[in-house]
Structure formats: C-alpha cells, structure tokens
Design a protein around this motif. Structure first.
Motif: not given
Length: 149
Positions: A22-49
C-alpha cells in the motif's frame, strides 16, 4: 521517541522495516521515520496472506530484513529487533539485559528474548526467536546467518 528517551545507551541507528504494498501506508511510515530521524526500508514483497499464511509471511519479512539490513550493515553490532506494538515505558539498558543475570547463559548471552514455537504443516514443532523484543549481540553469535524467524 520512547526508545531515545528510555534507553541508557545511545542508539547508533534506528531502522524501520515496512512490509506493505500500500503506497499510502508506506508514505505514512516514511513520514513518521523522517520526523524522528529513523531510516525507513521497504521490503520487496509486502502484506497479503490469510489466517493460515500470515505468520509465515511475517517471518519471511523479518528474515528479509535480517539478511538485507541487519547482517549486511550491522554485522558486528548489538541489534535490537522489535515490533511496531512494543513501547518502552521506563529507563533500561540493553547491555544489562545481555550481561546481568545468569539465566540460561551464565551471565553473558548472545541473545535475550522470547522463544516461540508452532507446528509445521508436516506436524513438526518449529522453535524460533520471537521478534517482539529480541536483543542479539552479533559479534558473539557463532552463526548469525543461521537465525531464522
């Protein structure tokens, strides 16, 4: 913020691994990480199941992060793996968790955390480290590439 506030030792790096397509969810995680000085890494797959595969997919995502981030970049470090719903509420020392206390390792552990098990589709018990709050001293673990989640 809680980790920086409550840890006695300084944090060298804080990396958040996001496992969703979910690109919107990834963007939200990236924004939170940037705000707190953390690196955000996305997996190659993602979710489902579904209910029968979600535990396996969760483990596969952590295995990916273990190989692609932890072993690749922090091979001789003290690493703390935790999940998104774990929050510190009091001051603590990660070094004390590994050195204080005897227990199974006689006072010097290479890992501290909770073991979990489940039954495989073939009926065998599979025991693995639960990543809710797992400390690993990679310099002391004999074969860190053999750890699977």
């Amino acid at each position: 913020r809680g980790f920086r506030k409550h840890l006695k030792e300084p944090i060298d790096a804080f990396v958040a691994v996001v496992d969703t397509q979910d690109s919107a969810l990834r963007a939200a995680f990236e924004a939170v990480c940037a705000r707190h000085g953390a690196e955000c890494v996305a997996t190659e797959g993602g979710g489902g199941g579904d209910a029968t595969t979600v535990s396996w997919l969760h483990g596969a995502a952590i295995d990916w992060a273990w190989d692609s981030v932890v072993l690749a970049r922090f091979a001789d470090s003290l690493v703390w793996i935790t999940e998104q719903d774990m929050f510190p509420y009091a001051t603590f020392s990660v070094h004390s968790a590994l050195t204080g206390g005897g227990g199974e390792c006689g006072g010097r552990c290479s890992m501290a955390g909770v073991k979990q098990s489940r039954e495989s589709p073939l009926g065998h018990e599979v025991v693995y480290p639960h990543p809710s709050a797992l400390l690993i001293d990679l310099a002391a673990v004999p074969l860190p590439a053999q750890i699977f989640f």
